[in-house]
Design a protein around this motif. Structure first.
Motif, mmCIF file in Angstrom:
data_model
loop_
_atom_site.group_PDB
_atom_site.id
_atom_site.type_symbol
_atom_site.label_atom_id
_atom_site.label_comp_id
_atom_site.label_asym_id
_atom_site.label_seq_id
_atom_site.Cartn_x
_atom_site.Cartn_y
_atom_site.Cartn_z
ATOM 1 N N ASN A 112 3.961 -9.940 -8.491
ATOM 2 C CA ASN A 112 4.839 -8.763 -8.495
ATOM 3 C C ASN A 112 4.294 -7.612 -9.327
ATOM 4 O O ASN A 112 4.828 -6.495 -9.266
ATOM 5 N N GLN A 113 3.253 -7.870 -10.105
ATOM 6 C CA GLN A 113 2.650 -6.817 -10.912
ATOM 7 C C GLN A 113 1.443 -6.170 -10.242
ATOM 8 O O GLN A 113 0.881 -5.204 -10.761
ATOM 9 N N ILE A 114 1.042 -6.688 -9.075
ATOM 10 C CA ILE A 114 -0.086 -6.103 -8.344
ATOM 11 C C ILE A 114 0.259 -4.669 -7.950
ATOM 12 O O ILE A 114 1.350 -4.382 -7.464
ATOM 13 N N ASN A 115 -0.681 -3.757 -8.145
ATOM 14 C CA ASN A 115 -0.478 -2.365 -7.775
ATOM 15 C C ASN A 115 -0.547 -2.222 -6.253
ATOM 16 O O ASN A 115 -1.582 -2.524 -5.639
ATOM 17 N N ILE A 116 0.545 -1.786 -5.646
ATOM 18 C CA ILE A 116 0.615 -1.694 -4.187
ATOM 19 C C ILE A 116 -0.404 -0.700 -3.647
ATOM 20 O O ILE A 116 -1.020 -0.927 -2.596
ATOM 21 N N LEU A 117 -0.598 0.409 -4.339
ATOM 22 C CA LEU A 117 -1.558 1.421 -3.886
ATOM 23 C C LEU A 117 -2.969 0.843 -3.827
ATOM 24 O O LEU A 117 -3.694 1.030 -2.842
ATOM 25 N N GLU A 118 -3.352 0.127 -4.890
ATOM 26 C CA GLU A 118 -4.685 -0.452 -4.933
ATOM 27 C C GLU A 118 -4.832 -1.554 -3.889
ATOM 28 O O GLU A 118 -5.873 -1.663 -3.232
ATOM 29 N N TYR A 119 -3.795 -2.363 -3.733
ATOM 30 C CA TYR A 119 -3.858 -3.419 -2.727
ATOM 31 C C TYR A 119 -4.033 -2.820 -1.336
ATOM 32 O O TYR A 119 -4.857 -3.279 -0.541
ATOM 33 N N ALA A 120 -3.249 -1.777 -1.040
ATOM 34 C CA ALA A 120 -3.305 -1.146 0.282
ATOM 35 C C ALA A 120 -4.694 -0.590 0.559
ATOM 36 O O ALA A 120 -5.234 -0.752 1.665
ATOM 37 N N ARG A 121 -5.293 0.037 -0.428
ATOM 38 C CA ARG A 121 -6.642 0.592 -0.239
ATOM 39 C C ARG A 121 -7.664 -0.519 -0.020
ATOM 40 O O ARG A 121 -8.523 -0.419 0.864
ATOM 41 N N GLN A 122 -7.579 -1.576 -0.828
ATOM 42 C CA GLN A 122 -8.507 -2.688 -0.693
ATOM 43 C C GLN A 122 -8.353 -3.385 0.656
ATOM 44 O O GLN A 122 -9.318 -3.893 1.224
#
Length: 318
Positions: A14-24
């Motif tokens: 739940n602490q994963i950054n959604i923006l960074e995940y989406a880009r990756q």
């Protein structure tokens, strides 16, 4: 029944950054304001500026990172947590009782169809060779092996095959150098069959993206290294493709992780060192910049500057 995940693991997901995940993951993320971002063509999907929450106006959906993965990738709650934590399907160290109204059955995938080919390769060649500085012969060899082509949108299509030679995976990378740029997997791709460059040694080098693998191969060729290593582009920071490749190539006994030089790449490396060290010799090689193509472009830019400087000095001495 015990727990499938610890409370700490759930909190970590739940602490994963959604923006960074989406880009990756290859989604196009566009900034609207400093406090809001969007992913085009996903029903008015918005992500807050710190990447902790999202919502879709059209589907009236939203939540945190776990719900984001469930929504975007049609995964169950358990599958989404595993994706965020980088846990493979066989790593069931913990058991977690998931409420039946949250956990949904994985939707059956539709048919995988490769994008339509263009009548030319000039945009792909121009982009990869001139802009990305990838060696021409390496690009041509990928085309001949049918692992690379240009679609009707003038984008690069990188293809992955199963052992029978059937295409099972494809990722698309726009050749645009100005304005918006698209990258992402073709619908119903199977990441287990990611893009790779076949080798004959007992070593595999692991990358995040096809362009990084091709960039690294260019470096090796430039420095007169006869590369025989297998090279695999995961297409993300999940290792399902690596597990499959190792199973099909039992002679491999060494893994060299060549991931992006960022938080996500280093965190993935730390996970995989623990996972693979019992059975394989491990090493890692991070680029100086963010990724291997950034290093490659910088390398050739420096070469050009040195050459121009030398020519200037020679002219001044005349």
């Amino acid at each position: 029944m015990g727990k499938l995940f610890t409370d700490e693991q759930i909190a970590q997901a739940n602490q994963i950054n959604i923006l960074e995940y989406a880009r990756q993951a290859g989604y196009t993320v566009e900034k609207i304001t400093p406090k809001e971002y969007k992913i085009p063509n996903y029903g008015g999907l918005r992500i807050n500026g710190i990447g902790s929450k999202w919502n879709s106006f059209t589907d009236k959906a939203g939540g945190g990172p776990i719900q984001f993965v469930m929504y975007m990738e049609k995964k169950s709650w358990v599958e989404a947590v595993k994706e965020l934590l980088g846990i493979s399907e066989t790593q069931n160290s913990y058991l977690y009782r998931v409420p039946r109204d949250i956990e949904k059955e994985k939707e059956e995938k539709g048919e995988f169809v490769l994008p339509e080919k263009n009548s030319t390769y000039k945009h792909v060649f121009g982009y990869l060779i001139n802009t990305r500085k990838i060696d021409k012969d390496i690009v041509v060899s990928m085309v001949k092996e049918k692992k690379l082509y240009e679609n009707t949108h003038r984008s690069c299509v990188f293809v992955g095959y199963d052992q029978e030679g059937t295409a099972r995976y494809a990722s698309v990378r726009s050749t645009n150098t100005k304005g918006s740029s698209y990258r992402g997997d073709v619908a119903n791709s199977d990441k287990a069959f990611a893009f790779n460059i076949a080798g004959s040694s007992n070593t595999i080098r692991v990358f995040e993206a096809p362009i990084d693998a091709l960039s690294y191969a260019t470096f090796l060729k430039h420095f007169d290294s006869e590369n025989k290593d297998h090279m695999l582009a995961l297409g993300c920071l999940g290792d399902v493709a690596l597990k499959r490749y190792l199973k099909e190539q039992p002679e491999i006994n060494q893994i060299i992780f060549c991931l992006d030089n960022d938080q996500w790449g280093r965190e993935a490396l730390n996970r995989w060192i623990e996972d693979y060290k019992p059975d394989y010799s491990l090493a890692y090689h991070f680029p100086k910049g963010k990724d291997w193509n950034e290093d490659l472009v910088s390398f050739f830019k420096e070469m050009e500057q040195r050459r121009d400087g030398q020519e200037f000095e020679e002219e001044a001495e005349m």
